[in-house]
Design an enzyme around this catalytic site. Structure first.
Site, PDB file in Angstrom:
ATOM      1  N   ASN A 291      24.554   2.347  24.114  1.00 21.18           N
ATOM      2  CA  ASN A 291      23.171   1.941  24.430  1.00 21.18           C
ATOM      3  C   ASN A 291      22.152   3.076  24.409  1.00 21.18           C
ATOM      4  O   ASN A 291      21.017   2.854  24.008  1.00 21.18           O
ATOM      5  CB  ASN A 291      23.108   1.138  25.743  1.00 21.18           C
ATOM      6  CG  ASN A 291      23.522   1.935  26.934  1.00 21.18           C
ATOM      7  OD1 ASN A 291      24.447   2.729  26.853  1.00 21.18           O
ATOM      8  ND2 ASN A 291      22.840   1.744  28.040  1.00 21.18           N
TER       9      ASN A 291
ATOM     10  N   GLU B  58      30.781   6.516  34.874  1.00 19.81           N
ATOM     11  CA  GLU B  58      29.436   5.938  34.988  1.00 19.81           C
ATOM     12  C   GLU B  58      29.551   4.539  34.389  1.00 19.81           C
ATOM     13  O   GLU B  58      29.656   4.391  33.171  1.00 19.81           O
ATOM     14  CB  GLU B  58      28.419   6.759  34.181  1.00 19.81           C
ATOM     15  CG  GLU B  58      28.270   8.196  34.635  1.00 19.81           C
ATOM     16  CD  GLU B  58      27.433   8.329  35.893  1.00 19.81           C
ATOM     17  OE1 GLU B  58      26.902   7.314  36.387  1.00 19.81           O
ATOM     18  OE2 GLU B  58      27.321   9.448  36.406  1.00 19.81           O
TER      19      GLU B  58
ATOM     20  N   CYS C 205      22.228   0.202  31.804  1.00 19.96           N
ATOM     21  CA  CYS C 205      23.109   0.025  32.959  1.00 19.96           C
ATOM     22  C   CYS C 205      22.299  -0.217  34.225  1.00 19.96           C
ATOM     23  O   CYS C 205      22.730  -0.915  35.127  1.00 19.96           O
ATOM     24  CB  CYS C 205      24.001   1.240  33.116  1.00 19.96           C
ATOM     25  SG  CYS C 205      23.091   2.787  33.212  1.00 19.96           S
TER      26      CYS C 205
ATOM     27  N   GLU D 158      26.356  12.619  37.839  1.00 23.33           N
ATOM     28  CA  GLU D 158      25.949  13.526  36.772  1.00 23.33           C
ATOM     29  C   GLU D 158      24.565  14.047  37.127  1.00 23.33           C
ATOM     30  O   GLU D 158      23.931  13.564  38.049  1.00 23.33           O
ATOM     31  CB  GLU D 158      25.879  12.784  35.429  1.00 23.33           C
ATOM     32  CG  GLU D 158      27.246  12.340  34.920  1.00 23.33           C
ATOM     33  CD  GLU D 158      27.221  11.800  33.499  1.00 23.33           C
ATOM     34  OE1 GLU D 158      26.265  11.075  33.145  1.00 23.33           O
ATOM     35  OE2 GLU D 158      28.152  12.089  32.737  1.00 23.33           O
TER      36      GLU D 158
HETATM   37  P1  NAP Z   1      32.702   0.049  26.634  1.00 23.25           P
HETATM   38  O1  NAP Z   1      33.157  -1.073  25.798  1.00 23.25           O
HETATM   39  O2  NAP Z   1      33.384   0.270  27.937  1.00 23.25           O
HETATM   40  O3  NAP Z   1      32.836   1.365  25.704  1.00 23.25           O
HETATM   41  C1  NAP Z   1      32.398   2.617  26.142  1.00 23.25           C
HETATM   42  C2  NAP Z   1      33.164   3.687  25.380  1.00 23.25           C
HETATM   43  O4  NAP Z   1      34.552   3.619  25.723  1.00 23.25           O
HETATM   44  C3  NAP Z   1      33.112   3.504  23.859  1.00 23.25           C
HETATM   45  O5  NAP Z   1      33.089   4.760  23.230  1.00 23.25           O
HETATM   46  C4  NAP Z   1      34.420   2.786  23.574  1.00 23.25           C
HETATM   47  O6  NAP Z   1      34.872   2.912  22.242  1.00 23.25           O
HETATM   48  C5  NAP Z   1      35.344   3.498  24.551  1.00 23.25           C
HETATM   49  N1  NAP Z   1      36.569   2.762  24.863  1.00 23.25           N
HETATM   50  C6  NAP Z   1      36.783   1.427  24.833  1.00 23.25           C
HETATM   51  N2  NAP Z   1      38.070   1.155  25.189  1.00 23.25           N
HETATM   52  C7  NAP Z   1      38.666   2.348  25.436  1.00 23.25           C
HETATM   53  C8  NAP Z   1      39.993   2.736  25.839  1.00 23.25           C
HETATM   54  N3  NAP Z   1      40.964   1.843  26.063  1.00 23.25           N
HETATM   55  N4  NAP Z   1      40.243   4.049  26.002  1.00 23.25           N
HETATM   56  C9  NAP Z   1      39.275   4.978  25.811  1.00 23.25           C
HETATM   57  N5  NAP Z   1      38.022   4.672  25.406  1.00 23.25           N
HETATM   58  C10 NAP Z   1      37.719   3.369  25.237  1.00 23.25           C
HETATM   59  O7  NAP Z   1      31.157  -0.023  26.949  1.00 23.25           O
HETATM   60  P2  NAP Z   1      29.965  -0.334  25.922  1.00 23.25           P
HETATM   61  O8  NAP Z   1      29.992  -1.783  25.599  1.00 23.25           O
HETATM   62  O9  NAP Z   1      30.016   0.656  24.818  1.00 23.25           O
HETATM   63  O10 NAP Z   1      28.692   0.030  26.817  1.00 23.25           O
HETATM   64  C11 NAP Z   1      28.079  -0.846  27.694  1.00 23.25           C
HETATM   65  C12 NAP Z   1      28.509  -0.573  29.118  1.00 23.25           C
HETATM   66  O11 NAP Z   1      28.225   0.778  29.473  1.00 23.25           O
HETATM   67  C13 NAP Z   1      27.735  -1.438  30.110  1.00 23.25           C
HETATM   68  O12 NAP Z   1      28.617  -1.952  31.062  1.00 23.25           O
HETATM   69  C14 NAP Z   1      26.776  -0.458  30.753  1.00 23.25           C
HETATM   70  O13 NAP Z   1      26.350  -0.817  32.033  1.00 23.25           O
HETATM   71  C15 NAP Z   1      27.603   0.795  30.757  1.00 23.25           C
HETATM   72  N6  NAP Z   1      26.727   1.975  30.894  1.00 23.25           N
HETATM   73  C16 NAP Z   1      26.723   2.649  32.080  1.00 23.25           C
HETATM   74  C17 NAP Z   1      25.866   3.730  32.264  1.00 23.25           C
HETATM   75  C18 NAP Z   1      25.849   4.506  33.560  1.00 23.25           C
HETATM   76  O14 NAP Z   1      25.356   5.633  33.551  1.00 23.25           O
HETATM   77  N7  NAP Z   1      26.332   3.965  34.675  1.00 23.25           N
HETATM   78  C19 NAP Z   1      25.016   4.124  31.235  1.00 23.25           C
HETATM   79  C20 NAP Z   1      25.047   3.414  30.041  1.00 23.25           C
HETATM   80  C21 NAP Z   1      25.906   2.332  29.888  1.00 23.25           C
HETATM   81  P3  NAP Z   1      34.621   1.691  21.207  1.00 23.25           P
HETATM   82  O15 NAP Z   1      33.167   1.583  21.034  1.00 23.25           O
HETATM   83  O16 NAP Z   1      35.343   2.133  19.993  1.00 23.25           O
HETATM   84  O17 NAP Z   1      35.215   0.473  21.846  1.00 23.25           O
END
Ligand code: NAP
Length: 495
Positions: A152, A250, A284, A462
C-alpha cells in the site's frame, strides 16, 4: 518526460540479475493494464543475498556511526533527486494518486535523513556503578535483517525499515509485496549509486510464501521487521518464536473515529474524509469506524454524505483526483464482497456502494467512497479490516459508552477524537487502546514520533530515536577498577 520500467532484473548482493523464481506481474489497476512482468526471486536468490550480506556486514558495522551516517545522507539526497521517478513508478505499481506517491517519496528521503541524524547523535550509556567497577551499556548490530513490506505505501514502509536497520550497522534483505515489486528496486539503485557497499542491501521481489517464508526461517537472519496483514503476521510470529528471533509486526487496523457533539463540524468532516478516503482507504490507519454522538448524529452524517459525494474520484495522474483506483482488480472484488456482506448484515448504504459510472474509469479498479449506517459494533463489516474506501457510521450516547465501543475490537492501531473540550480529548485519548491517537486531526505523521499497534495491530514500534534501537542488541560491560582479587576466592592464599 516519458518514463520506462527498468529491465527484468532484481538486486542481489550489489548486482542486478534475473530472478530465478516465479514471475510477478506489476499491474496498473487504474487502467486495467500490465506495467511489467518480472522474474521474481527464488530461494536460491535468498541464499546468495544472505551470503553477500554476511560478507559485507562486519566492515559496515565497524565503521564509525558518523561514517555510516554519511552514506545514509547520500541515500536521502538520492531519493530527493529522484522523487518524480519514484512517484511515477509507485503510482504505476499501486495506482495511488501521484500527489500521494510524491509525498511518500519525500517522506522516504526524510526517513533516511532522520536516521542518519539519530545515528550521529545517539550516545551510549555509562550507568551508575555499585562497586569498584565502571559499567557501560552499549548497542551493537543484530546482523542480517529481513524487511518484509506490503503493497500500500511501499517506498515509505521500505525506508522505515531499511534506514534504521542500515544505520544500526546491519545488512538488510528487503522483500517487497508481489503486487508492488518495482518501487523497492528503485531504492536499491539509489542506495547503490549513493555508495552503499555491495551486499548490504538486497531487494528480492518474490512470493511471500516462498521467498518471505524462507527469509523468516533462515538461521542467518537475526531479525524480521514485518508490515502487512494480521494473519500473515501471526504466522511469522510463530516461525520467529521457534528460532527465538526478535520480530516486529506492524499489522492491520479498524480504527475508531469519535465525534463529540461539541466538535468543530467542518474540521471534523474534512479530517474524517481524509482519514478514510485518502489512498482509497488502503491504509492501515484508515479511520474506518465512525462514532457520532447522538445529539448531532443525523445532521452530521447528512453533511458528511454531502461532502463525500463531492470527492473527485479519478485517474491517479490527474492532479485533481482525491480518490484513485484500488491497487488490483482482485482487491476491489474483496471490497465489493464486504459491502455485499454489510447489506446482508442489515446495513444501509448512505452513499457509494458501487463502482463509478464515469466511462473513462470503467477498465480500472475504482470503487466509490462508501458510507454504511444501521450496523452495530458486532457486525463483521464493523469488526474486520476492509482496506478500502468504506466507512461504517454508528451513533453513541456518552463518553463511557464510546470508549467501550472503540475498544471493543481486536485491533489497536489508531484513533481520532473530535471535540472542543481539550480535557475530555486527553481523557479519551488515554482510555483508548491504540498506538496513535489524533485529536482534532487525523493521519498526520512524523518520523520523529514512534508508530505501531497494540493487540492484533502488532508488536513493537518504528520511527523516533528509539527506532534505531529496534535493530540493535544491548550489551552491558563491567570493567574492574579495584585491581583486587575477588574476596570470595580467598586467593592468592596468604601461606
Ligand atoms: P500481506 O498479505 O500480509 O503481505 C505483506 C507482505 O508479506 C508481502 O510482502 C507478502 O508477500 C508477504 N508475505 C505473505 N505471506 C508470507 C509468508 N508466509 N511469509 C513471509 N512473507 C509473507 O499484506 P498486504 O495485503 O500486502 O498488505 C495489507 C495489510 O498490511 C493490511 O492489513 C494493512 O493494514 C497492513 N499494513 C499495516 C501497516 C502498519 O504500519 N501497521 C502499514 C501498512 C499496511 P506477497 O505479496 O508475495 O504475498
Amino acid at each position: 518526460m516519458e518514463q520506462k520500467f527498468r529491465e527484468d532484473k532484481i538486486f542481489v548482493g550489489g548486482e542486478w540479475q534475473k530472478g530465478r523464481g516465479d514471475s510477478l506481474t506489476s499491474s496498473f489497476a487504474a487502467e486495467g493494464s500490465v506495467n511489467a512482468t518480472l522474474s521474481g526471486a527464488s530461494t536460491e536468490d535468498v541464499e546468495q543475498a544472505i551470503g553477500r550480506a554476511q560478507d559485507a556486514q562486519p566492515a559496515w558495522a565497524a565503521l564509525k556511526p558518523h561514517e555510516r551516517a554519511t552514506v545514509l545522507y547520500r541515500i536521502s539526497q538520492g531519493i530527493s533527486e529522484n522523487v518524480e521517478r519514484i512517484a511515477w513508478v509507485q503510482t504505476r505499481d499501486t495506482s495511488k494518486a501521484l500527489s500521494e506517491t510524491r509525498a511518500l517519496a519525500n517522506s522516504a528521503a526524510a526517513t533516511f535523513r532522520y536516521f542518519a541524524a539519530v545515528l550521529e547523535t545517539s550516545d551510549e550509556l555509562m550507568t551508575v556503578p555499585r562497586g569498584d567497577y565502571s559499567t557501560l551499556s552499549v548497542h551493537e548490530p543484530l546482523g542480517i535483517v529481513a524487511a518484509i513490506t506490503p503493497w500500500n505505501s511501499p517506498i515509505a514502509s521500505d525506508a522505515q525499515k531499511v534506514a534504521p536497520a542500515l544505520a544500526a550497522g546491519n545488512s538488510v534483505i528487503l522483500k517487497p509485496a508481489s503486487w508492488s515489486p518495482l518501487v523497492g528496486l528503485e531504492l536499491a539503485q539509489i542506495a547503490h549509486d549513493a555508495g552503499l557497499p555491495a551486499g548490504l542491501l538486497s531487494v528480492l521481489p518474490g512470493s511471500g510464501r516462498e521467498v518471505g517464508n524462507r527469509l523468516v526461517e533462515h538461521s542467518a537472519i537475526s531479525k524480521v521487521s514485518f508490515t502487512g496483514g494480521t494473519s500473515t503476521g501471526r504466522k511469522l510470529a510463530h516461525l520467529a518464536a521457534d528460532k527465538l528471533m526478535p520480530i516486529s509486526l506492524e499489522l492491520g487496523g479498524k480504527s475508531p473515529t469519535i465525534v463529540f457533539d461539541d466538535c468543530d463540524v467542518d474540521l471534523a468532516i474534512a479530517g474524517i474524509l481524509f482519514g478514510i478516503f485518502s489512498s482509497s482507504g488502503q491504509s492501515c490507519i484508515a479511520g474506518s469506524r465512525l462514532f457520532v454522538q447522538r445529539k448531532i448524529y443525523d445532521e452530521f452524517v447528512a453533511r458528511l454524505v454531502k461532502a463525500t459525494n463531492k470527492l473527485v474520484v479519478g485517474h491517479p495522474f490527474d492532479p485533481t483526483t482525491q480518490v484513485s483506483s484500488l491497487v488490483h482488480l482482485d482487491h476491489r472484488d474483496c471490497v465489493e464482497a464486504y459491502v455485499e456482506l454489510a447489506k446482508q448484515e442489515g446495513g444501509t448504504i448512505l452513499t457509494g456502494g458501487t463502482r463509478p459510472s464515469d466511462p473513462s474509469l470503467q477498465n480500472g479498479a475504482f470503487y466509490l467512497p462508501t458510507i454504511i449506517a444501521g450496523l452495530d459494533n458486532s457486525a463483521r463489516t464493523v469488526r474486520e479490516e476492509i482496506f478500502g474506501p468504506v466507512l461504517v457510521v454508528m451513533p453513541f450516547e456518552n463518553e463511557d459508552e464510546v470508549i467501550a465501543l472503540g475498544n471493543d475490537n481486536e485491533y489497536g492501531l489508531a484513533c481520532g477524537i473530535w471535540s472542543r473540550d481539550a480535557v475530555r480529548c486527553r481523557r479519551v485519548a488515554r482510555a483508548i487502546t491504540a498506538g496513535t491517537v489524533w485529536v482534532n486531526t487525523y493521519k498526520q505523521f512524523s518520523i520523529s514520533t514512534p508508530f505501531g499497534g497494540d493487540g492484533a495491530s502488532g508488536i513493537g514500534r518504528e520511527k523516533g530515536r528509539e527506532g534505531l534501537r529496534a535493530y540493535q542488541r544491548q550489551k552491558s560491560i563491567y570493567e574492574d577498577l579495584s585491581g583486587q582479587p575477588h574476596p570470595w576466592a580467598r586467593w592468592p592464599a596468604e601461606s
